[in-house]
Design an enzyme around this catalytic site. Sequence first.
Site, PDB file in Angstrom:
ATOM      1  N   LYS A 115      -8.262 -59.025  -4.281  1.00 65.68           N
ATOM      2  CA  LYS A 115      -9.162 -58.774  -3.159  1.00 65.68           C
ATOM      3  C   LYS A 115     -10.459 -58.110  -3.599  1.00 65.68           C
ATOM      4  O   LYS A 115     -11.417 -58.071  -2.839  1.00 65.68           O
ATOM      5  CB  LYS A 115      -8.452 -57.947  -2.096  1.00 65.68           C
ATOM      6  CG  LYS A 115      -7.320 -58.714  -1.426  1.00 65.68           C
ATOM      7  CD  LYS A 115      -6.789 -57.976  -0.211  1.00 65.68           C
ATOM      8  CE  LYS A 115      -5.749 -58.816   0.516  1.00 65.68           C
ATOM      9  NZ  LYS A 115      -4.445 -58.778  -0.171  1.00 65.68           N
TER      10      LYS A 115
HETATM   11  C1  LIG Z   1      -3.500 -59.767   0.217  1.00 66.16           C
HETATM   12  C2  LIG Z   1      -2.520 -60.084  -0.831  1.00 66.16           C
HETATM   13  C3  LIG Z   1      -1.811 -61.291  -0.834  1.00 66.16           C
HETATM   14  C4  LIG Z   1      -1.946 -62.304   0.274  1.00 66.16           C
HETATM   15  O1  LIG Z   1      -3.198 -62.937   0.283  1.00 66.16           O
HETATM   16  P1  LIG Z   1      -3.672 -63.733   1.587  1.00 66.16           P
HETATM   17  O2  LIG Z   1      -5.051 -64.190   1.253  1.00 66.16           O
HETATM   18  O3  LIG Z   1      -3.672 -62.733   2.703  1.00 66.16           O
HETATM   19  O4  LIG Z   1      -2.706 -64.815   1.805  1.00 66.16           O
HETATM   20  C5  LIG Z   1      -0.969 -61.556  -1.886  1.00 66.16           C
HETATM   21  N1  LIG Z   1      -0.781 -60.670  -2.885  1.00 66.16           N
HETATM   22  C6  LIG Z   1      -1.430 -59.496  -2.918  1.00 66.16           C
HETATM   23  C7  LIG Z   1      -1.160 -58.553  -4.031  1.00 66.16           C
HETATM   24  C8  LIG Z   1      -2.320 -59.164  -1.909  1.00 66.16           C
HETATM   25  O5  LIG Z   1      -2.957 -57.999  -1.937  1.00 66.16           O
END
Ligand SMILES: *Cc1c(COP(=O)(O)O)cnc(C)c1O
Length: 428
Positions: free
Chosen positions: A107
């Site tokens: 993210k």
């Molecule tokens: C947010 C997150 C996900 C999921 O991603 P999405 O885009 O919401 O499907 C998977 N793994 C981790 C470690 C995350 O922080």
Amino acid sequence: MLYYSLHNHEHKVSFKEAVLHGLAPDKGLYFPEKMTPLKDSFYNTIENYSNTEIAYECIKQFVGNAIPETELKQIIDETLSFDFPLIEIEKDIYSLELFHGPTLAFKDVGARFMSRCLSYFNHANAKTIVLVATSGDTGGAVASGFLGVKNTEVVILYPSGKVSEIQELQLTTLGKNITALEVAGTFDDCQEMVKKAFSDTELENLNLTSANSINIARWLPQMFYYFFAYKALKERQKQIVFSCPSGNFGNICAGVMAKRLGLPISHFVAATNANDTVPRFLKNGHYQPNKTIATLSNAMDVSDPSNFARIQELYKNNAENFFQDFTSYPFDDNKALETIKLIYENSQYITEPHGVTGYLGLKKELENKNEAVGIFLETAHPIKFSETVENALDLKLQVPNQLKDLFKKQKVSIKIENYTDFKKFLSL
Ligand SMILES: *Cc1c(COP(=O)(O)O)cnc(C)c1O
């Protein structure tokens, strides 16, 4: 380039407006009005492009003239200030490590890109309040990405007791323009409150925006690393299957966008934990979210994934293509733990509950696609789930540099119970 609301295709706004508002006034997600595939000459010579150049090629049509070329390239350069290694952990099975950013989560990419876009747009604007609901990793990535960005206040809502210690420290210890609200409830409760605030006419005078993957400036840059992985594997000339550990389905939806730009991806797997609304939907045709269940892969504890609406939009006239391109499987915590151990025994590679779920989805899909190579997205550094991983593998993980000072810091949060509390806080 304009963006329309998924709830009303006549309502169209610019890139800037879509970024500043997050969600359309009718609560619909914004969606690009058109997409132009990149030229063959780009794909044929992609090995000559740097990461920044690749990213610029894939994002420029979506930004349009909202940000000039020089500034956009600068934003991309700062966004991509870390590596995206692709590691072959077994024959034809690759881990795309997305966790080398400042908060050790994929993210970071979206959060860094979005914060810099906002900062560019905010030059002359009044103060913007960024609202973000987090099930774990979003909060930290957004807090770090937005720290010190001028004219911007960040308010993070997270479910009390349902995020890991490192995740909580990452979002509660920065101070400055970052405030953490600790909600007595689940991630879905947090997300619901954020959505409600956007449509609350009494809050209209506040400049609210969202930093969840519903915001196009967080969602779209997630396309970048699908291209990087393709570049790395291009010369193998095999079909490529991607498997994403999925929660809100933003990451996988960005992959589908990359495919729309012409990136040769043969198949997508959305791997979920026990929160299996989408896999059930694909099986029986009924979209019925259950109550959210807490699992070891807490960043995927989402039972009503916002971005699934965008995936449906991408395939709206073509159910047949959808089923050709897209599969979804759920895996529970036991399976995840068992597999973390198995991978370590066989390959000495350390995964964590999210990435391993992606791995499981990939293996299952490749059972009937033995000509393809597979890539799963490893979305977080194992240290972020150290308790689970260390217990499963009976070892002690090394603490990466990004975390060295974190444990010395003091958590600061404001506890809230419901929307009334939230609103009171915002109105102060
Ligand atoms: C947010 C997150 C996900 C999921 O991603 P999405 O885009 O919401 O499907 C998977 N793994 C981790 C470690 C995350 O922080």
